[in-house]
Structures are given as structure tokens and as C-alpha cells.
Design a protein around this motif. Structure first.
Motif, PDB file in Angstrom:
ATOM      1  N   TRP A   1     144.227  48.279 -19.972  1.00  0.00           N
ATOM      2  CA  TRP A   1     143.119  47.507 -19.405  1.00  0.00           C
ATOM      3  C   TRP A   1     142.463  48.293 -18.275  1.00  0.00           C
ATOM      4  O   TRP A   1     141.236  48.404 -18.201  1.00  0.00           O
ATOM      5  CB  TRP A   1     143.617  46.151 -18.896  1.00  0.00           C
ATOM      6  N   ALA A   2     143.288  48.843 -17.375  1.00  0.00           N
ATOM      7  CA  ALA A   2     142.770  49.566 -16.210  1.00  0.00           C
ATOM      8  C   ALA A   2     141.986  50.809 -16.645  1.00  0.00           C
ATOM      9  O   ALA A   2     140.888  51.066 -16.143  1.00  0.00           O
ATOM     10  CB  ALA A   2     143.918  49.957 -15.285  1.00  0.00           C
ATOM     11  N   TRP A   3     142.527  51.573 -17.574  1.00  0.00           N
ATOM     12  CA  TRP A   3     141.860  52.777 -18.085  1.00  0.00           C
ATOM     13  C   TRP A   3     140.486  52.414 -18.635  1.00  0.00           C
ATOM     14  O   TRP A   3     139.484  53.046 -18.307  1.00  0.00           O
ATOM     15  CB  TRP A   3     142.728  53.401 -19.168  1.00  0.00           C
ATOM     16  N   ASN A   4     140.454  51.394 -19.476  1.00  0.00           N
ATOM     17  CA  ASN A   4     139.191  51.019 -20.099  1.00  0.00           C
ATOM     18  C   ASN A   4     138.210  50.416 -19.101  1.00  0.00           C
ATOM     19  O   ASN A   4     137.003  50.675 -19.181  1.00  0.00           O
ATOM     20  CB  ASN A   4     139.429  50.087 -21.285  1.00  0.00           C
ATOM     21  N   ALA A   5     138.700  49.648 -18.146  1.00  0.00           N
ATOM     22  CA  ALA A   5     137.807  49.079 -17.129  1.00  0.00           C
ATOM     23  C   ALA A   5     137.165  50.185 -16.299  1.00  0.00           C
ATOM     24  O   ALA A   5     135.968  50.135 -16.006  1.00  0.00           O
ATOM     25  CB  ALA A   5     138.574  48.109 -16.233  1.00  0.00           C
ATOM     26  N   LEU A   6     137.946  51.208 -15.948  1.00  0.00           N
ATOM     27  CA  LEU A   6     137.395  52.308 -15.158  1.00  0.00           C
ATOM     28  C   LEU A   6     136.403  53.155 -15.955  1.00  0.00           C
ATOM     29  O   LEU A   6     135.532  53.790 -15.378  1.00  0.00           O
ATOM     30  CB  LEU A   6     138.520  53.189 -14.613  1.00  0.00           C
ATOM     31  N   HIS A   7     136.520  53.155 -17.274  1.00  0.00           N
ATOM     32  CA  HIS A   7     135.606  53.918 -18.131  1.00  0.00           C
ATOM     33  C   HIS A   7     134.395  53.107 -18.578  1.00  0.00           C
ATOM     34  O   HIS A   7     133.564  53.608 -19.331  1.00  0.00           O
ATOM     35  CB  HIS A   7     136.350  54.434 -19.369  1.00  0.00           C
ATOM     36  N   THR A   8     134.302  51.850 -18.157  1.00  0.00           N
ATOM     37  CA  THR A   8     133.208  50.978 -18.578  1.00  0.00           C
ATOM     38  C   THR A   8     132.294  50.693 -17.391  1.00  0.00           C
ATOM     39  O   THR A   8     132.763  50.260 -16.338  1.00  0.00           O
ATOM     40  CB  THR A   8     133.765  49.644 -19.136  1.00  0.00           C
ATOM     41  N   ALA A   9     131.011  50.935 -17.568  1.00  0.00           N
ATOM     42  CA  ALA A   9     130.046  50.646 -16.497  1.00  0.00           C
ATOM     43  C   ALA A   9     129.902  49.134 -16.336  1.00  0.00           C
ATOM     44  O   ALA A   9     129.620  48.426 -17.304  1.00  0.00           O
ATOM     45  CB  ALA A   9     128.696  51.279 -16.825  1.00  0.00           C
ATOM     46  N   ASP A  19     137.819  47.656  -6.357  1.00  0.00           N
ATOM     47  CA  ASP A  19     137.088  46.479  -6.835  1.00  0.00           C
ATOM     48  C   ASP A  19     137.274  46.295  -8.343  1.00  0.00           C
ATOM     49  O   ASP A  19     137.474  45.180  -8.822  1.00  0.00           O
ATOM     50  CB  ASP A  19     135.593  46.601  -6.526  1.00  0.00           C
ATOM     51  N   CYS A  20     137.201  47.395  -9.069  1.00  0.00           N
ATOM     52  CA  CYS A  20     137.346  47.351 -10.523  1.00  0.00           C
ATOM     53  C   CYS A  20     138.732  46.847 -10.914  1.00  0.00           C
ATOM     54  O   CYS A  20     138.858  45.915 -11.713  1.00  0.00           O
ATOM     55  CB  CYS A  20     137.101  48.751 -11.095  1.00  0.00           C
ATOM     56  N   LEU A  21     139.762  47.445 -10.368  1.00  0.00           N
ATOM     57  CA  LEU A  21     141.125  47.130 -10.786  1.00  0.00           C
ATOM     58  C   LEU A  21     141.589  45.768 -10.298  1.00  0.00           C
ATOM     59  O   LEU A  21     142.303  45.057 -11.014  1.00  0.00           O
ATOM     60  CB  LEU A  21     142.080  48.226 -10.331  1.00  0.00           C
ATOM     61  N   LEU A  45     148.450  55.549 -12.287  1.00  0.00           N
ATOM     62  CA  LEU A  45     147.307  55.650 -13.196  1.00  0.00           C
ATOM     63  C   LEU A  45     146.519  56.898 -12.834  1.00  0.00           C
ATOM     64  O   LEU A  45     146.223  57.116 -11.667  1.00  0.00           O
ATOM     65  CB  LEU A  45     146.425  54.406 -13.037  1.00  0.00           C
ATOM     66  N   GLU A  46     146.241  57.708 -13.836  1.00  0.00           N
ATOM     67  CA  GLU A  46     145.412  58.889 -13.642  1.00  0.00           C
ATOM     68  C   GLU A  46     144.273  58.850 -14.655  1.00  0.00           C
ATOM     69  O   GLU A  46     144.516  58.711 -15.846  1.00  0.00           O
ATOM     70  CB  GLU A  46     146.214  60.172 -13.807  1.00  0.00           C
ATOM     71  N   VAL A  47     143.055  58.918 -14.150  1.00  0.00           N
ATOM     72  CA  VAL A  47     141.873  58.838 -15.005  1.00  0.00           C
ATOM     73  C   VAL A  47     140.939  59.975 -14.638  1.00  0.00           C
ATOM     74  O   VAL A  47     140.636  60.191 -13.474  1.00  0.00           O
ATOM     75  CB  VAL A  47     141.149  57.482 -14.811  1.00  0.00           C
ATOM     76  N   GLY A  48     140.486  60.692 -15.624  1.00  0.00           N
ATOM     77  CA  GLY A  48     139.542  61.768 -15.408  1.00  0.00           C
ATOM     78  C   GLY A  48     138.964  62.198 -16.734  1.00  0.00           C
ATOM     79  O   GLY A  48     139.157  61.533 -17.749  1.00  0.00           O
ATOM     80  N   ASP A  49     138.256  63.306 -16.748  1.00  0.00           N
ATOM     81  CA  ASP A  49     137.665  63.838 -17.987  1.00  0.00           C
ATOM     82  C   ASP A  49     136.965  62.733 -18.768  1.00  0.00           C
ATOM     83  O   ASP A  49     137.448  62.282 -19.786  1.00  0.00           O
ATOM     84  CB  ASP A  49     138.726  64.488 -18.877  1.00  0.00           C
TER      85      ASP A  49
END
Length: 135
Positions: free
Chosen positions: A43-51, A89-91, A127-131
Motif C-alpha cells: 500500500w505504502a509503495w503504491n501510494a508514494l508512486h501515485t500522484a 502526509d501520504c503514509l 520502506l525504500e522507494v526510488g527509481d
């Protein structure tokens, strides 16, 4: 804001995510479902990748505002401070996430990498998000 107790929330279920390829996992044409901590990370990965606010299928609370940093002439320090707030805010929009800690923001050219610890109703994870978070 106080978060609901884990006893009042239904178990979180998500489709397993292949983070390296940024794609959902299917077996024989069926999505592989995950629950608990893994589901929160998906959920967190996808939320951070969604505008936030771009797609009608999501509520206005879902998603990230990091793309607001695109084109700013701010210093990296100011952009990092804003990005940290956007990540929190997102998470924290998820009732399954109780806290976001140790948010580390790195800029490399036009991309953004985020690392943080999240305290969920199921325990704590990194959680690590990039690229894929392009600025």
C-alpha cells in the motif's frame, strides 16, 4: 491524529508487488494476495508512486504530493524538507500506519529516493522507494 486500534480494522489485503519491476504479481492469471505487514508495504509503495488527486479511482487522501517539487528552484535542503512532509502526509493517511520515522530523502539528478521506517499495526518495517519517483 489517533489511529484506530488494530482490533477495529479489517485485515489489510493487497496484491503482492514485485518492487524491482514495479508490477503486481500474478500466478496462473490470478493476483497473489498478501496480508499484514507485507500488505502495508505494498500500500505504502503504491501510494508514494501515485500522484494525489490525479486519478478518480482513488480518494483525495490517497497518494503523494512529491510531484509538486518538479520544476522548483528551491535548494535541495528545502526540497528535502518538503518531500519529508509529503511522505509523512501520504503514509499517515493509512489507518494501518501509526508513525513514520527516520525519513531520508536523496536527490540524484531528476529522481528522488525515499527511505524511512514505518510503524504499522502489524509491527515496524523499513520502506525504500526510488527509481520511479521522478522530479
Amino acid at each position: 491524529a489517533p489511529q484506530p486500534d488494530s482490533g477495529t480494522l479489517p485485515p489489510l489485503r493487497e496484491c503482492r508487488w514485485d518492487f524491482a519491476s514495479d508490477l503486481p504479481v500474478f500466478v496462473r492469471g490470478e493476483p497473489v494476495l498478501v496480508t499484514g505487514r507485507e500488505a502495508v508495504l505494498v500500500w505504502a509503495w503504491n501510494a508514494l508512486h501515485t500522484a494525489r488527486g490525479r486519478f478518480e479511482m482513488y480518494t483525495l487522501n490517497y497518494g503523494s504530493d512529491v510531484e509538486n517539487l518538479i520544476g522548483t528552484s528551491w535548494s535541495n535542503e528545502l526540497k528535502a524538507a518538503e518531500a519529508r512532509q509529503y511522505v509523512e502526509d501520504c503514509l499517515l493517511a493509512s489507518p494501518y500506519i501509526r508513525a513514520v520515522r527516520d525519513v531520508d530523502i536523496q536527490f540524484a539528478g531528476a529522481s528522488l529516493t525515499i527511505a524511512c521506517r514505518i510503524e504499522t499495526i502489524y509491527g515496524e518495517d523499513t520502506l525504500e522507494v526510488g527509481d520511479g519517483l521522478a522530479l
